[in-house]
Design an enzyme around this catalytic site. Structure first.
Site, PDB file in Angstrom:
ATOM      1  N   HIS A   1      48.721  39.566  41.575  1.00 58.23           N
ATOM      2  CA  HIS A   1      47.679  40.592  41.381  1.00 58.23           C
ATOM      3  C   HIS A   1      46.783  40.542  42.624  1.00 58.23           C
ATOM      4  O   HIS A   1      45.692  39.976  42.618  1.00 58.23           O
ATOM      5  CB  HIS A   1      46.892  40.303  40.100  1.00 58.23           C
ATOM      6  CG  HIS A   1      45.772  41.271  39.857  1.00 58.23           C
ATOM      7  ND1 HIS A   1      45.959  42.620  39.669  1.00 58.23           N
ATOM      8  CD2 HIS A   1      44.428  41.073  39.779  1.00 58.23           C
ATOM      9  CE1 HIS A   1      44.795  43.210  39.487  1.00 58.23           C
ATOM     10  NE2 HIS A   1      43.844  42.298  39.552  1.00 58.23           N
TER      11      HIS A   1
ATOM     12  N   ASP B   1      47.886  46.685  36.967  1.00 59.11           N
ATOM     13  CA  ASP B   1      48.683  47.224  38.075  1.00 59.11           C
ATOM     14  C   ASP B   1      49.822  48.094  37.537  1.00 59.11           C
ATOM     15  O   ASP B   1      50.108  49.163  38.077  1.00 59.11           O
ATOM     16  CB  ASP B   1      49.248  46.066  38.913  1.00 59.11           C
ATOM     17  CG  ASP B   1      48.166  45.082  39.307  1.00 59.11           C
ATOM     18  OD1 ASP B   1      47.280  45.463  40.067  1.00 59.11           O
ATOM     19  OD2 ASP B   1      48.202  43.935  38.820  1.00 59.11           O
TER      20      ASP B   1
HETATM   21  P1  NAD Z   1      31.270  39.772  34.900  1.00 52.99           P
HETATM   22  O1  NAD Z   1      30.549  39.109  36.026  1.00 52.99           O
HETATM   23  O2  NAD Z   1      30.727  41.021  34.323  1.00 52.99           O
HETATM   24  O3  NAD Z   1      31.449  38.746  33.700  1.00 52.99           O
HETATM   25  C1  NAD Z   1      31.972  37.487  33.903  1.00 52.99           C
HETATM   26  C2  NAD Z   1      31.354  36.579  32.849  1.00 52.99           C
HETATM   27  O4  NAD Z   1      32.012  35.334  32.945  1.00 52.99           O
HETATM   28  C3  NAD Z   1      29.860  36.345  33.050  1.00 52.99           C
HETATM   29  O5  NAD Z   1      29.162  36.685  31.860  1.00 52.99           O
HETATM   30  C4  NAD Z   1      29.768  34.850  33.363  1.00 52.99           C
HETATM   31  O6  NAD Z   1      28.597  34.246  32.836  1.00 52.99           O
HETATM   32  C5  NAD Z   1      31.026  34.343  32.671  1.00 52.99           C
HETATM   33  N1  NAD Z   1      31.510  33.056  33.167  1.00 52.99           N
HETATM   34  C6  NAD Z   1      31.475  32.562  34.417  1.00 52.99           C
HETATM   35  N2  NAD Z   1      31.985  31.329  34.449  1.00 52.99           N
HETATM   36  C7  NAD Z   1      32.371  31.034  33.192  1.00 52.99           C
HETATM   37  C8  NAD Z   1      32.949  29.895  32.571  1.00 52.99           C
HETATM   38  N3  NAD Z   1      33.226  28.786  33.281  1.00 52.99           N
HETATM   39  N4  NAD Z   1      33.211  29.938  31.257  1.00 52.99           N
HETATM   40  C9  NAD Z   1      32.916  31.023  30.526  1.00 52.99           C
HETATM   41  N5  NAD Z   1      32.334  32.134  31.042  1.00 52.99           N
HETATM   42  C10 NAD Z   1      32.079  32.137  32.358  1.00 52.99           C
HETATM   43  O7  NAD Z   1      32.785  39.986  35.415  1.00 52.99           O
HETATM   44  P2  NAD Z   1      33.917  40.905  34.775  1.00 52.99           P
HETATM   45  O8  NAD Z   1      33.812  42.271  35.367  1.00 52.99           O
HETATM   46  O9  NAD Z   1      33.939  40.749  33.319  1.00 52.99           O
HETATM   47  O10 NAD Z   1      35.213  40.234  35.448  1.00 52.99           O
HETATM   48  C11 NAD Z   1      35.635  38.944  35.067  1.00 52.99           C
HETATM   49  C12 NAD Z   1      36.819  38.493  35.925  1.00 52.99           C
HETATM   50  O11 NAD Z   1      37.962  39.332  35.692  1.00 52.99           O
HETATM   51  C13 NAD Z   1      36.572  38.553  37.431  1.00 52.99           C
HETATM   52  O12 NAD Z   1      37.125  37.403  38.058  1.00 52.99           O
HETATM   53  C14 NAD Z   1      37.336  39.794  37.857  1.00 52.99           C
HETATM   54  O13 NAD Z   1      37.691  39.756  39.229  1.00 52.99           O
HETATM   55  C15 NAD Z   1      38.540  39.698  36.957  1.00 52.99           C
HETATM   56  N6  NAD Z   1      39.332  40.911  36.773  1.00 52.99           N
HETATM   57  C16 NAD Z   1      40.690  40.759  36.728  1.00 52.99           C
HETATM   58  C17 NAD Z   1      41.490  41.868  36.515  1.00 52.99           C
HETATM   59  C18 NAD Z   1      42.983  41.715  36.463  1.00 52.99           C
HETATM   60  O14 NAD Z   1      43.688  42.743  36.431  1.00 52.99           O
HETATM   61  N7  NAD Z   1      43.536  40.522  36.459  1.00 52.99           N
HETATM   62  C19 NAD Z   1      40.918  43.126  36.363  1.00 52.99           C
HETATM   63  C20 NAD Z   1      39.526  43.253  36.416  1.00 52.99           C
HETATM   64  C21 NAD Z   1      38.741  42.121  36.649  1.00 52.99           C
HETATM   65  C1  LMR Z   2      41.144  45.055  39.638  1.00 51.34           C
HETATM   66  O1  LMR Z   2      42.303  45.095  40.029  1.00 51.34           O
HETATM   67  O2  LMR Z   2      40.489  46.080  39.371  1.00 51.34           O
HETATM   68  C2  LMR Z   2      40.462  43.718  39.449  1.00 51.34           C
HETATM   69  O3  LMR Z   2      41.319  42.672  39.810  1.00 51.34           O
HETATM   70  C3  LMR Z   2      39.150  43.625  40.131  1.00 51.34           C
HETATM   71  C4  LMR Z   2      39.309  43.506  41.616  1.00 51.34           C
HETATM   72  O4  LMR Z   2      38.742  42.572  42.189  1.00 51.34           O
HETATM   73  O5  LMR Z   2      39.989  44.336  42.222  1.00 51.34           O
END
Ligand code: NAD
Ligand code: LMR
Length: 326
Positions: free
Chosen positions: A185, A157
């Site tokens: 967030h 952000d």
């Molecule tokens: P993705 O689905 O590509 O990958 C997630 C992985 O986590 C998968 O491979 C899955 O098998 C694994 N997983 C699920 N449960 C698990 C557990 N208990 N232990 C270990 N691994 C586990 O998703 P992504 O695009 O990599 O996103 C991951 C997370 O990050 C999501 O919750 C997404 O919303 C979040 N995210 C947060 C931000 C932020 O700014 N905070 C930004 C982008 C994404």
């Molecule tokens: C983001 O801000 O891009 C991530 O938290 C993914 C989402 O769910 O928006």
């Protein structure tokens, strides 16, 4: 050779990890002369795919990469680690809010919080999986690791907000400092343009369009994640991985004089935020993994209403997961 660093990454076969692991292994963030031991955690169903990621890491022949271990057991993955990057969890789909994931992803952070008791005493835990503030609250409540070692990621952000202000002002990327994103967030976060600076000048004095700042700017930053999901078809991953690296850097380097950075940390009551809530604040670090909240930042009555709104949202999220808090 510098002291080795042990880094656990959860969700290691996922999209964010695919943009993160290679940059960590290359030495970009911990240094080219610092051996990196990667500890990769996945669920059993993804362990096979994770082997492919391991093969690609090996095929890069990165000099700092000292070892890779994979596991589906958090206790094993977190054993002795200096950094735990908690990414693994489900991303939202189009039309969902991040808080819709709270009862799906929240329970993951109960077991991982407990397993973090095996980490090194200097561990820093960065929670990324959404909704990251409340997942961080769950993890730290279930762990004996001191709460100040935990943070949830507001950096994406912060980067989005700084980039948009720079573009609007017609100034280069990197010209914006003092960008704090308060609260959660979520789409109630408050990206604080009143205190942001562009080339050292307060952003409202440079942009001179209060309506754009209060309306378009704030709304666009709040909705940026959802826009990426709609347009790209999946959740942000390269920019999220980049923000994780910026987070590591922010806690590992002394914060430049007169600047601050954004992360969500456990409140001690600063700015009227309930003690114990994981809230996005302006922080400074001495570079030893520590942080302190910058106090006394001025806020207009309008900004205070934004802060109160996001505080109420986090109180509500805490109530929704109260059975997961120790
Ligand atoms: P993705 O689905 O590509 O990958 C997630 C992985 O986590 C998968 O491979 C899955 O098998 C694994 N997983 C699920 N449960 C698990 C557990 N208990 N232990 C270990 N691994 C586990 O998703 P992504 O695009 O990599 O996103 C991951 C997370 O990050 C999501 O919750 C997404 O919303 C979040 N995210 C947060 C931000 C932020 O700014 N905070 C930004 C982008 C994404
Ligand atoms: C983001 O801000 O891009 C991530 O938290 C993914 C989402 O769910 O928006």
């Amino acid at each position: 050779m510098a002291e080795p660093v042990r880094v656990a990454v959860t969700g290691a076969a996922g999209q964010i990890a695919y943009n993160l692991l290679f940059r960590i292994a290359s030495g970009e963030i911990f240094g080219k002369d610092r051996p990196v031991h990667l500890r990769l955690l996945e669920i059993p169903a993804a362990m096979h795919a994770l082997q492919g990621v391991v093969m690609e890491l090996e095929d890069c022949n990165f000099s700092p990469l000292a070892s890779i271990e994979t596991s589906d057991q958090p206790e094993r993955a977190f054993d002795g680690v200096n950094w735990a990057l908690l990414v693994g969890s489900r991303p939202r789909s189009p039309g969902m809010e991040r808080s819709d994931l709270i009862r799906i992803n929240g329970p993951i952070f109960v077991g991982q919080g407990k397993a973090l008791n095996r980490a090194a005493p200097d561990v820093r835990v960065a929670v990324v999986g959404n909704p990251c503030n409340t997942n961080c609250l769950i993890a730290l409540n279930n762990s004996d690791v001191p709460p100040e070692r935990f943070s949830a990621m507001m950096r994406l952000d912060q980067n989005r907000a700084a980039s948009l202000l720079a573009r609007r002002a017609g100034q280069p990327m990197g010209s914006v400092t003092n960008m704090v994103v308060w609260g959660n967030h979520s789409n109630n976060q408050y990206p604080d343009f009143e205190n942001a600076r562009i080339n050292g000048k307060l952003a409202p004095d440079v942009i001179r369009d209060e309506t754009w700042l209060r309306e378009q700017f704030v709304t666009e930053i709040r909705q940026r994640g959802a826009m990426v999901i709609t347009i790209r078809g999946s959740s942000s991953s390269a920019s999220a991985a980049n923000a994780i690296l910026c987070d590591i850097h922010a806690f590992s380097q002394s914060t430049p004089t007169n600047d601050w950075f954004s992360a969500a940390v456990c409140s001690n009551g600063e700015y009227g935020v309930d003690p114990g809530l994981v809230f996005g604040f302006p922080l400074r670090s001495s570079g030893q993994g520590d942080w302190s909240i910058v106090e006394g930042i001025p806020m207009s009555p309008w900004a205070q209403t934004q802060l109160n709104k996001v505080l109420d949202e986090l109180r509500h999220e805490r109530d929704v997961v109260k059975d997961l808090l120790r």
